[in-house]
Design a protein around this motif. Structure first.
Motif, PDB file in Angstrom:
ATOM      1  N   ALA A 203      -3.416  10.706  11.607  1.00 31.96           N
ATOM      2  CA  ALA A 203      -4.155  11.810  12.238  1.00 31.96           C
ATOM      3  C   ALA A 203      -3.868  13.157  11.586  1.00 31.96           C
ATOM      4  O   ALA A 203      -4.633  14.104  11.769  1.00 31.96           O
ATOM      5  CB  ALA A 203      -3.824  11.876  13.724  1.00 31.96           C
TER       6      ALA A 203
ATOM      7  N   GLY B 213     -14.302  17.856  15.736  1.00 37.28           N
ATOM      8  CA  GLY B 213     -13.367  17.466  14.693  1.00 37.28           C
ATOM      9  C   GLY B 213     -12.116  16.755  15.162  1.00 37.28           C
ATOM     10  O   GLY B 213     -11.172  16.577  14.390  1.00 37.28           O
TER      11      GLY B 213
ATOM     12  N   ARG C 127      -9.467  13.807  16.376  1.00 41.69           N
ATOM     13  CA  ARG C 127      -9.136  12.477  15.881  1.00 41.69           C
ATOM     14  C   ARG C 127      -8.622  11.632  17.041  1.00 41.69           C
ATOM     15  O   ARG C 127      -7.809  12.099  17.839  1.00 41.69           O
ATOM     16  CB  ARG C 127      -8.060  12.528  14.782  1.00 41.69           C
ATOM     17  CG  ARG C 127      -8.577  13.103  13.470  1.00 41.69           C
ATOM     18  CD  ARG C 127      -8.474  14.619  13.423  1.00 41.69           C
ATOM     19  NE  ARG C 127      -7.099  15.081  13.329  1.00 41.69           N
ATOM     20  CZ  ARG C 127      -6.682  16.267  13.774  1.00 41.69           C
ATOM     21  NH1 ARG C 127      -7.525  17.107  14.390  1.00 41.69           N
ATOM     22  NH2 ARG C 127      -5.424  16.625  13.617  1.00 41.69           N
TER      23      ARG C 127
ATOM     24  N   LEU D 286     -19.554  10.186  17.964  1.00 44.64           N
ATOM     25  CA  LEU D 286     -18.733  10.480  16.787  1.00 44.64           C
ATOM     26  C   LEU D 286     -19.475  11.434  15.868  1.00 44.64           C
ATOM     27  O   LEU D 286     -18.910  12.399  15.347  1.00 44.64           O
ATOM     28  CB  LEU D 286     -18.412   9.190  16.013  1.00 44.64           C
ATOM     29  CG  LEU D 286     -17.430   8.192  16.617  1.00 44.64           C
ATOM     30  CD1 LEU D 286     -17.312   6.971  15.696  1.00 44.64           C
ATOM     31  CD2 LEU D 286     -16.061   8.814  16.811  1.00 44.64           C
TER      32      LEU D 286
ATOM     33  N   ASN E 237     -18.456  15.287  15.139  1.00 45.83           N
ATOM     34  CA  ASN E 237     -17.661  15.066  13.932  1.00 45.83           C
ATOM     35  C   ASN E 237     -16.276  14.510  14.264  1.00 45.83           C
ATOM     36  O   ASN E 237     -15.251  14.956  13.745  1.00 45.83           O
ATOM     37  CB  ASN E 237     -17.520  16.352  13.109  1.00 45.83           C
ATOM     38  CG  ASN E 237     -18.770  16.663  12.306  1.00 45.83           C
ATOM     39  OD1 ASN E 237     -19.885  16.380  12.749  1.00 45.83           O
ATOM     40  ND2 ASN E 237     -18.616  17.240  11.145  1.00 45.83           N
ATOM     41  N   LEU E 238     -16.263  13.529  15.149  1.00 44.50           N
ATOM     42  CA  LEU E 238     -15.008  12.916  15.565  1.00 44.50           C
ATOM     43  C   LEU E 238     -14.604  11.798  14.607  1.00 44.50           C
ATOM     44  O   LEU E 238     -15.454  11.207  13.931  1.00 44.50           O
ATOM     45  CB  LEU E 238     -15.140  12.342  16.978  1.00 44.50           C
ATOM     46  CG  LEU E 238     -15.593  13.311  18.069  1.00 44.50           C
ATOM     47  CD1 LEU E 238     -15.683  12.590  19.408  1.00 44.50           C
ATOM     48  CD2 LEU E 238     -14.653  14.502  18.162  1.00 44.50           C
ATOM     49  N   THR E 239     -13.324  11.480  14.578  1.00 45.22           N
ATOM     50  CA  THR E 239     -12.815  10.393  13.754  1.00 45.22           C
ATOM     51  C   THR E 239     -11.980   9.463  14.621  1.00 45.22           C
ATOM     52  O   THR E 239     -11.013   9.900  15.262  1.00 45.22           O
ATOM     53  CB  THR E 239     -11.924  10.919  12.612  1.00 45.22           C
ATOM     54  OG1 THR E 239     -12.665  11.852  11.829  1.00 45.22           O
ATOM     55  CG2 THR E 239     -11.447   9.780  11.724  1.00 45.22           C
TER      56      THR E 239
ATOM     57  N   ILE F 154      -9.458   6.368  14.449  1.00 52.79           N
ATOM     58  CA  ILE F 154      -8.600   5.807  13.416  1.00 52.79           C
ATOM     59  C   ILE F 154      -7.849   4.605  13.976  1.00 52.79           C
ATOM     60  O   ILE F 154      -7.001   4.740  14.854  1.00 52.79           O
ATOM     61  CB  ILE F 154      -7.567   6.846  12.920  1.00 52.79           C
ATOM     62  CG1 ILE F 154      -8.259   8.167  12.562  1.00 52.79           C
ATOM     63  CG2 ILE F 154      -6.796   6.313  11.723  1.00 52.79           C
ATOM     64  CD1 ILE F 154      -7.291   9.303  12.286  1.00 52.79           C
TER      65      ILE F 154
END
Length: 319
Positions: free
Chosen positions: A132, A225, A227, A246, A250-252, A254
């Motif tokens: 992250a 943005g 994570r 997402l 602009n989410l990530t 992981i």
């Protein structure tokens, strides 16, 4: 040697007398002092873990032990060295370990503490730092914050400079998270996770060990943005991730499974553990071992994890 082994899925462990294993090239044999238990061990019993065991097999994926024998080609280790290691069958008096995953235990650290560091602290450190890339001042939500893994995420998150929201069930568990450094306490039984998190300004990083409704609420509380780290699914419900959300924020998301790093990038795990042990030596980390049991009572340790009654790590003392 004695070993607590699983003979068939969904059965209780049995105490067996078997021959000690012989190290292959690149392996060492350890005389086990202590073995940490994890929620993954309860999934192995059901056959629901990502990695399948060939039965009969001992459980337990992390140990502290003394190097007893070396396989061909092992360098940098010697008989008598005291190490922490990720293993395949830790609930035994002797076990095998990949030499690349053996890290010298700090002087003065108890076997119980050394055995409990790797999966819990290692998962949190690799997830928050390596994956992250969490930065000081970011807002971190930890679900299951009083559990063996979640509690380390609170502690490491605070050490890394995050503003930490600890989410757990009940005042007793939240008090444990507060002592680990949490800035905000969120009772998952009585408070609305989304309302609280948005009221604080939204989330930059989500460390979720629960899944289910808690993941959904955390997901909808993210800032642009953010994570998200799906670490585990203690609720029993694996969440589905809406790709459209997402995209919009602009989410990530992981994924992280420590077992894959054992095969593909062991240096990440050993490097992380060396850093964690250095922090412990500096007094910056305090492992919370809530239960220590003898080998023959390992099944009771699994029950503590199944029932989610353990606060911190459950460790089996062997040698």
């Amino acid at each position: 040697m004695r070993a607590m082994r699983l003979h068939a899925l969904n059965e209780r462990l049995r105490l067996d007398e078997i021959e000690p294993p012989v190290p292959a090239p690149g392996e060492v044999r350890l005389r086990v002092e202590a073995c940490g238990l994890n929620f993954a061990d309860t999934l192995h019993v059901k056959g629901r873990y990502q990695e399948k065991k060939t039965l009969p097999s001992a459980l337990g994926g992390e140990v502290c032990g003394i190097v007893d024998a070396l396989g061909e080609g092992v360098e940098g280790l010697a008989r008598g060295d005291r190490v922490a290691a990720l293993v395949g069958e830790g609930l035994a008096e002797f076990t095998l370990a990949d030499a690349r995953l053996c890290t010298p235990a700090p002087e003065g650290m108890s076997p119980e503490a050394a055995a409990s560091f790797q999966v819990a602290y290692g998962t949190s450190h690799v997830a928050l730092d390596h994956l992250a890339k969490m930065r000081p001042g970011e807002r971190l939500l930890v679900t299951g914050a009083a559990g063996g893994v979640g509690l380390t995420a609170v502690e490491i998150g605070k050490l890394m400079g995050a503003e930490v929201i600890a989410c757990a069930r009940g005042a007793e568990r939240l008090e444990i998270a507060r002592r680990a450094g949490a800035d905000h306490l969120l009772d998952s039984e009585t408070q609305d996770i989304r309302e609280v998190c948005l009221g604080l300004g939204g989330l930059d990083v989500v460390y979720d060990a629960v899944g289910g409704d808690q993941w959904t609420a955390a997901f909808r509380s993210c800032r642009f943005g953010a994570r998200l780290l799906p670490i585990g699914f203690a609720s029993g419900e694996v969440p589905q991730i809406p790709a459209n959300l997402l995209l919009v924020k602009n989410l990530t998301a992981i994924g992280f499974w420590v077992g894959a790093y054992k095969t593909h990038a062991p240096e990440v795990l050993s490097g992380s553990l060396a850093q964690l042990f250095a922090w412990w030596s500096e007094g910056k980390l305090t492992p919370h071992v809530s239960n220590v049991l003898p080998l023959e009572e390992a099944e009771a340790g699994l029950d503590l994890l199944r029932n989610r009654t353990a606060t911190g790590k459950v460790v089996v003392r062997i040698g």
